[in-house]
Design an enzyme around this catalytic site. Sequence first.
Site, PDB file in Angstrom:
ATOM      1  N   TYR A 114      -4.083   1.233  15.883  1.00  0.00           N
ATOM      2  CA  TYR A 114      -2.862   1.355  16.687  1.00  0.00           C
ATOM      3  C   TYR A 114      -3.091   1.144  18.175  1.00  0.00           C
ATOM      4  O   TYR A 114      -2.298   0.516  18.844  1.00  0.00           O
ATOM      5  CB  TYR A 114      -2.218   2.732  16.459  1.00  0.00           C
ATOM      6  N   ASN A 128      -7.100   1.388  10.062  1.00  0.00           N
ATOM      7  CA  ASN A 128      -5.796   1.677  10.649  1.00  0.00           C
ATOM      8  C   ASN A 128      -5.956   1.554  12.150  1.00  0.00           C
ATOM      9  O   ASN A 128      -6.674   2.336  12.772  1.00  0.00           O
ATOM     10  CB  ASN A 128      -5.325   3.095  10.301  1.00  0.00           C
ATOM     11  N   ARG A 151       0.860  -1.197   0.000  1.00  0.00           N
ATOM     12  CA  ARG A 151       0.000   0.000   0.000  1.00  0.00           C
ATOM     13  C   ARG A 151       0.889   1.238   0.000  1.00  0.00           C
ATOM     14  O   ARG A 151       1.704   1.403   0.906  1.00  0.00           O
ATOM     15  CB  ARG A 151      -0.904  -0.014   1.226  1.00  0.00           C
ATOM     16  N   GLU A 207      -3.321  -0.397   8.117  1.00  0.00           N
ATOM     17  CA  GLU A 207      -2.160  -0.006   8.915  1.00  0.00           C
ATOM     18  C   GLU A 207      -2.281  -0.628  10.290  1.00  0.00           C
ATOM     19  O   GLU A 207      -3.366  -0.644  10.880  1.00  0.00           O
ATOM     20  CB  GLU A 207      -2.057   1.519   9.108  1.00  0.00           C
ATOM     21  N   HIS A 241      -2.928  10.875   0.973  1.00  0.00           N
ATOM     22  CA  HIS A 241      -2.326  10.645   2.286  1.00  0.00           C
ATOM     23  C   HIS A 241      -1.718  11.969   2.757  1.00  0.00           C
ATOM     24  O   HIS A 241      -0.519  12.087   2.959  1.00  0.00           O
ATOM     25  CB  HIS A 241      -1.305   9.507   2.226  1.00  0.00           C
ATOM     26  N   GLU A 297      -7.327   8.359   6.590  1.00  0.00           N
ATOM     27  CA  GLU A 297      -7.639   8.973   7.885  1.00  0.00           C
ATOM     28  C   GLU A 297      -8.168  10.405   7.793  1.00  0.00           C
ATOM     29  O   GLU A 297      -7.526  11.350   8.286  1.00  0.00           O
ATOM     30  CB  GLU A 297      -6.412   8.923   8.798  1.00  0.00           C
TER      31      GLU A 297
HETATM   32  C1  FCB Z   1      -1.175   6.967  10.826  1.00  0.00           C
HETATM   33  C2  FCB Z   1      -0.781   7.520   9.475  1.00  0.00           C
HETATM   34  C3  FCB Z   1       0.550   7.034   8.967  1.00  0.00           C
HETATM   35  C4  FCB Z   1       1.569   6.927  10.074  1.00  0.00           C
HETATM   36  C5  FCB Z   1       1.016   6.165  11.257  1.00  0.00           C
HETATM   37  C6  FCB Z   1       1.984   5.974  12.387  1.00  0.00           C
HETATM   38  O1  FCB Z   1      -2.026   7.864  11.445  1.00  0.00           O
HETATM   39  O2  FCB Z   1      -1.755   7.178   8.525  1.00  0.00           O
HETATM   40  O3  FCB Z   1       0.963   7.890   7.941  1.00  0.00           O
HETATM   41  O4  FCB Z   1       2.028   8.182  10.426  1.00  0.00           O
HETATM   42  O5  FCB Z   1      -0.131   6.798  11.730  1.00  0.00           O
END
Ligand code: FCB
Length: 442
Positions: free
Chosen positions: A292, A290, A74, A348, A118, A163
């Site tokens: 985290y 995405n 990607r 992500e 992006h 995002e």
């Molecule tokens: C996300 C972004 C990516 C990167 C990660 C850590 O928010 O999409 O570009 O910075 O975080």
Amino acid sequence: MRFPKDFLWGAATAAYQIEGSPLADGAGMSIWHRFSHTPGTILNGDTGDVACDHYRRWREDIEWMRRLGLNAYRFSVAWARVLPEGRGRVNTKGLDFYQRLVDVLLQNGITPMVTLYHWDLPAALQDEGGWANRECASWFAEYAELMFRALGDRVKLWATLNEPWVVMALGYLMGQHAPGMRDIGAASRAGHHLLLGHALAVQALRALDIPGAQIGIVTNLGPQQPASENPQDQAVALLWHQFINQYFLDPIFVGEYPQTVLSFVGEFAPPVRSGDMEVIQTPIDFIGVNYYTRNVLAYDADSPFGSRTVPQQALHTEMGWEVYPQGLYEILKWLHGTYGAVPLYITENGAAFADTLNENGEVDDPLREEYIRAHLEQAYRALEEGVPLKGYFYWSLMDNFEWAFGYSRRFGLLYVDFETQRRIPKRSAHWYAQFIAQQRAI
Ligand code: FCB
């Protein structure tokens, strides 16, 4: 774990974070170029001027992907490389770069997923208000159509926006990202125009009727949990859940913004015109997730949004983000339960740790290896329970320019020595390669 045969195993990047040479070959300036060159915006005064020099070393980077056994990649297109003024005049040299990249990816059996936006808006469009200007939605659709025509015969997986929540919140409301604005009215307008732009791009793709083309949106999601049973804590957690997880997906799937957020923002509600919501509801083929971390929230009258995040006893990454793999399972199940059978990709997922090159020239990152393993386990749990998960993209292929944090946060599978531009696969990269090989051998 036995993932499906056609599962995509990838890694993700974004143009401004890796390419370098931002103005080469006739490219226009992006808002990230301008922002990073504004003193005081980026940690250590870092910029994306060189980054991973991927604009020149892309062949080597594809070679690394091949060695890792990735079957998907990607990446994003820098809008201002192909349209230096954001619209109108096309810069063929910029297009050529992405043409070659896609060709060589395919020659190596790697499926490209292209993100159209992006975060690197052409600066010329920001000068006309950027996403706060309703016209930006049409500019984006025009650019999207150009890319569909240029690459659509070979690229079948398209993501419109990365995002949008972060664009709206960090770019227009809190000023930590380009364009560095702190204006709630502009933020609210930008959010709505991002959604409109997304939908117009989807319609542009449909109009071209390209066989096999799939298009979706990439959203940052994560559980927003109350710190206690206390009704005030519950209320702030619900507000954050609707704001982060539903604000961009409800309009697409349900045709309305979440009520709790609308009440909260009051006079700053998005500028919805008649017919907008029908456009925004244009069906999409997948949601990109995405993931985290999660947030645990408590009511706090003295904080700006009436809430604060409550620190947890757990491992945290260099970003200060709690490692909470179960949240991936929770968010996948929630998405499936809420928006139905739409296919999902983890576009992500990754962690920054303080990696160093040891005396043997290796990078030993057991925490990242464990991070990936634990998240895959949670993704697999959701898959087994019927969630239509189609792929996993680790963030990121290589250490890169982490926005406001510059080069101080390393997320890569490949360690990048920014002095020499040498790439060194970390222990986690070897682990991921082996895991993929095992999956593909089953
Ligand atoms: C996300 C972004 C990516 C990167 C990660 C850590 O928010 O999409 O570009 O910075 O975080």
